[in-house]
Structures are given as C-alpha cells and as structure tokens.
Design an enzyme around this catalytic site. Structure first.
Site, PDB file in Angstrom:
ATOM      1  N   GLY A   1       0.811  -1.220   0.000  1.00  0.00           N
ATOM      2  CA  GLY A   1       0.000   0.000   0.000  1.00  0.00           C
ATOM      3  C   GLY A   1       0.840   1.263   0.000  1.00  0.00           C
ATOM      4  O   GLY A   1       0.538   2.229  -0.711  1.00  0.00           O
ATOM      5  N   CYS A   2       1.904   1.265   0.774  1.00  0.00           N
ATOM      6  CA  CYS A   2       2.761   2.446   0.859  1.00  0.00           C
ATOM      7  C   CYS A   2       3.529   2.679  -0.438  1.00  0.00           C
ATOM      8  O   CYS A   2       3.761   3.821  -0.833  1.00  0.00           O
ATOM      9  CB  CYS A   2       3.707   2.328   2.052  1.00  0.00           C
ATOM     10  SG  CYS A   2       2.795   2.234   3.616  1.00  0.00           S
TER      11      CYS A   2
END
Length: 150
Positions: A38-39
């Site tokens: 996600g990051c």
C-alpha cells in the site's frame, strides 16, 4: 491543528525543519511503512504526479517511522523525487494525531493511519485527509488543490 507545527527531523535530504517547508504550498503525507504494498502504491502515485505538483508550485514530503537508511533504499528503488522524513520517535505522528491502534491479522498493533495534509505557503492547514486508501489518493489531492485554485 491550524498551522504546520515546529519540528526538526532527519530526512533523506539531511535534517529538515518546518521553517524549510514554508514559502510554497506543501503536501505532507503520512504512511505506515517503507516498501509495503500500500505504501509503495501511495508513493508511486505522488511520484507519477510529481511534475503536476511541481508545475503548481507544491512540494511533496512523505513521513513514516522508518529510519533514514530505509527511506533512502525506498526512495532509490521507487525513484521518488521528493523527501521522506524519518519520524522514528513519532514526533510529527503525535502532532498530527496519526498514530492509532490497528488490527493486523487479528492482533492489535500501534501504527500510522494513512493521512495527508495540505498547507499553504505560510504553513496554514488548507485540507486534511485521514484514513485514505493508497490507490488514487495522490490524484485526489491534486484534484482538490486544483479545484481550490479555480
């Protein structure tokens, strides 16, 4: 919080303080951990839109609790054209109230809630997004900025 708080922390550019971030609009985005799916998606979104943010005169800076060495690897691997702040002692995370107990695979962990803050050139808070989804978020921030200028 109405203004960019005072701080001086290690970053991929060396030390970075709040006073160095004044003078141009600023997107300050908080993310949980370098090189996680996600990051990485979130960082790539800001990376891919970096020319549009730059044309608008807006500086982008990411913040997580990872150390500078991790940030440097992440920045280099993903070719990120912006600085990453190492908030290892949760100084900014606390000031922005982005640390929360989260449920990770059935166990409680303390972590950063993905959040983004937009400041004007004087350091006044213009907009805040909390608990955002990584995919498409950078575009949403850019769209909000551009809508505010019309």
């Amino acid at each position: 919080m109405a203004c960019l708080p005072a701080f001086s922390l290690a970053a991929t550019c060396g030390a970075l303080s709040h006073s160095q971030l004044l003078g141009a609009p600023l997107v300050l985005y908080f993310y949980p951990k370098d090189a996680t799916p996600g990051c990485t998606t979130q960082a790539r979104g800001f990376r891919d839109l970096a020319p549009a943010f730059a044309r608008a005169g807006i500086r982008v800076v990411g913040v997580s609790r990872d150390p500078v060495a991790s940030h440097l690897r992440f920045r280099d691997r993903e070719q990120l054209p912006f600085d990453l702040i190492a908030d290892t002692d949760e100084v900014l995370c606390t000031k922005f109230d982005v640390i929360r107990d989260k449920n990770l695979y059935g166990r409680k962990v303390r972590g950063i809630v993905r959040s983004t803050f937009l400041f004007d050139a004087r350091g006044r808070l213009v907009a805040a997004w909390r608990g955002v989804k990584a995919s498409g978020h950078a575009q949403a921030v850019l769209d909000a900025m551009q809508a505010g200028r019309n």
